[in-house]
Design a protein around this motif. Structure first.
Motif, short mmCIF file in Angstrom:
data_model
loop_
_atom_site.label_atom_id
_atom_site.label_comp_id
_atom_site.label_asym_id
_atom_site.label_seq_id
_atom_site.Cartn_x
_atom_site.Cartn_y
_atom_site.Cartn_z
N VAL A 123 149.18 29.69 -62.66
CA VAL A 123 148.68 29.41 -61.32
C VAL A 123 147.52 30.34 -60.96
O VAL A 123 147.38 31.43 -61.52
N PHE A 124 146.71 29.91 -60.04
CA PHE A 124 145.61 30.71 -59.50
C PHE A 124 146.16 31.56 -58.36
O PHE A 124 146.88 31.07 -57.51
N VAL A 125 145.85 32.85 -58.38
CA VAL A 125 146.23 33.73 -57.29
C VAL A 125 145.00 34.43 -56.75
O VAL A 125 144.08 34.78 -57.50
N ILE A 126 144.99 34.61 -55.44
CA ILE A 126 143.91 35.31 -54.78
C ILE A 126 144.47 35.94 -53.52
O ILE A 126 145.27 35.34 -52.82
N CYS A 127 144.07 37.16 -53.25
CA CYS A 127 144.46 37.84 -52.02
C CYS A 127 143.38 37.58 -50.98
O CYS A 127 142.20 37.82 -51.24
N LEU A 128 143.78 37.10 -49.84
CA LEU A 128 142.83 36.77 -48.78
C LEU A 128 142.87 37.79 -47.65
O LEU A 128 142.53 37.48 -46.51
N ASP A 129 143.27 39.02 -47.97
CA ASP A 129 143.31 40.09 -46.99
C ASP A 129 141.94 40.24 -46.33
O ASP A 129 140.93 40.39 -47.01
N GLY A 130 141.90 40.15 -45.03
CA GLY A 130 140.65 40.32 -44.30
C GLY A 130 139.81 39.08 -44.16
O GLY A 130 138.74 39.12 -43.58
N VAL A 131 140.27 37.95 -44.70
CA VAL A 131 139.52 36.69 -44.61
C VAL A 131 140.00 35.93 -43.38
O VAL A 131 141.21 35.74 -43.21
N ALA A 132 139.08 35.49 -42.56
CA ALA A 132 139.44 34.71 -41.38
C ALA A 132 140.11 33.41 -41.81
O ALA A 132 139.71 32.81 -42.81
N PRO A 133 141.13 32.95 -41.08
CA PRO A 133 141.85 31.73 -41.46
C PRO A 133 140.93 30.54 -41.69
O PRO A 133 141.15 29.77 -42.62
N GLU A 134 139.91 30.39 -40.87
CA GLU A 134 139.02 29.24 -41.03
C GLU A 134 138.16 29.33 -42.28
O GLU A 134 137.55 28.35 -42.69
N GLU A 135 138.11 30.50 -42.91
CA GLU A 135 137.32 30.68 -44.13
C GLU A 135 138.17 30.67 -45.39
O GLU A 135 137.64 30.69 -46.50
N SER A 136 139.49 30.64 -45.25
CA SER A 136 140.38 30.80 -46.41
C SER A 136 140.23 29.68 -47.44
O SER A 136 140.18 29.96 -48.64
N LEU A 137 140.15 28.45 -47.01
CA LEU A 137 140.03 27.35 -47.96
C LEU A 137 138.74 27.47 -48.77
O LEU A 137 138.75 27.34 -50.00
N ASP A 138 137.63 27.77 -48.08
CA ASP A 138 136.36 27.95 -48.79
C ASP A 138 136.44 29.11 -49.77
O ASP A 138 135.93 29.02 -50.89
N ARG A 139 137.09 30.19 -49.37
CA ARG A 139 137.20 31.36 -50.24
C ARG A 139 138.02 31.05 -51.47
O ARG A 139 137.70 31.47 -52.58
N VAL A 140 139.09 30.27 -51.30
CA VAL A 140 139.93 29.89 -52.44
C VAL A 140 139.14 29.00 -53.40
O VAL A 140 139.13 29.24 -54.62
N LEU A 141 138.47 27.99 -52.87
CA LEU A 141 137.67 27.11 -53.73
C LEU A 141 136.59 27.89 -54.46
O LEU A 141 136.38 27.70 -55.66
N GLU A 142 135.91 28.76 -53.75
CA GLU A 142 134.87 29.59 -54.36
C GLU A 142 135.46 30.48 -55.45
O GLU A 142 134.89 30.61 -56.54
N GLY A 143 136.63 31.06 -55.18
CA GLY A 143 137.29 31.91 -56.16
C GLY A 143 137.68 31.17 -57.43
O GLY A 143 137.45 31.65 -58.55
N ILE A 144 138.28 30.01 -57.27
CA ILE A 144 138.68 29.21 -58.44
C ILE A 144 137.45 28.85 -59.26
O ILE A 144 137.42 29.03 -60.48
N ARG A 145 136.45 28.33 -58.59
CA ARG A 145 135.25 27.88 -59.31
C ARG A 145 134.57 29.03 -60.04
O ARG A 145 134.16 28.88 -61.20
N SER A 146 134.45 30.19 -59.41
CA SER A 146 133.78 31.30 -60.08
C SER A 146 134.62 31.86 -61.23
O SER A 146 134.11 32.22 -62.28
N ARG A 147 135.94 31.89 -61.04
CA ARG A 147 136.81 32.46 -62.07
C ARG A 147 137.02 31.52 -63.25
O ARG A 147 137.43 31.96 -64.33
N LEU A 148 136.74 30.23 -63.08
CA LEU A 148 136.80 29.32 -64.23
C LEU A 148 135.82 29.71 -65.31
O LEU A 148 136.01 29.36 -66.49
#
Length: 192
Positions: A123-148
């Protein structure tokens, strides 16, 4: 519209409620230090799903302050073996996305996660500490794509770091409890 669950697990921790950090608050740490060993191990497994990590944190109690507990958490997380990391990853689950999340976002996240899991086998894991709730989905997608783009060894290191950060954030949330503020010795919130 009810929250929708995506197929496959992705560790996106729920964002902690905002609590007031009160300098000198020790009650949550005192409670943490005095909970029976079996109970604290079960509780610690909600922070990181590694029996080795939970046992190690529980065994080194009592902690004189929150900073010492967080340092012990980091050290125990750095020492996770590949098997411990696999155990921790197996325990991660996907939370519900907000009800107002568009269907296209669900599809994008599902496709990105499937590609990630296919490439790395976990599974993909990412810590979203300090990320605004409205930005979390974008941050997760960005994280998955960059880490691929990572090679498997590089991603193992990144994943271990994200698990360490998740454990620390969840431990702080645990210590905050029902409105209690967990603070470091200098009155600031550790890990912030």
């Amino acid at each position: 519209m009810t929250p929708t669950h995506l197929p496959g697990p992705v560790a996106i921790p729920s964002l902690p409620e905002q609590t007031r950090d009160t300098p000198g608050t020790t009650a949550p740490l005192q409670h943490f230090n005095t909970i029976p060993a079996d109970e604290i191990r079960r509780t610690l497994l909600t922070c990181l799903h590694s029996h080795r990590w939970a046992t190690r944190i529980a065994a080194h109690r009592p902690y004189p302050d929150v900073d010492s507990l967080l340092a012990a958490s980091d050290e125990a997380a750095y020492d996770l073996t590949a098997g411990d990391q696999a155990e921790a990853l197996a325990g991660e689950t996907l939370p519900a996305l907000p009800a107002d999340t568009y269907g296209a976002a669900h599809m994008a996240l599902g496709a990105a996660h499937a590609a990630y899991e296919n490439r790395f086998g976990h599974v993909f894991v990412i810590c979203l500490d300090g990320v605004a709730p409205e930005e979390s989905l974008d941050r997760v997608l960005e994280g998955i794509r960059s880490r691929l783009a990572n090679d498997p060894e590089e991603e193992r290191v990144v994943t271990a770091e994200e698990l360490r950060r998740l454990a620390k954030e969840r431990l702080m949330t645990l210590l905050r409890g029902a409105g209690n503020g967990a603070t470091s010795h200098n009155g600031t919130a550790p890990g912030r």
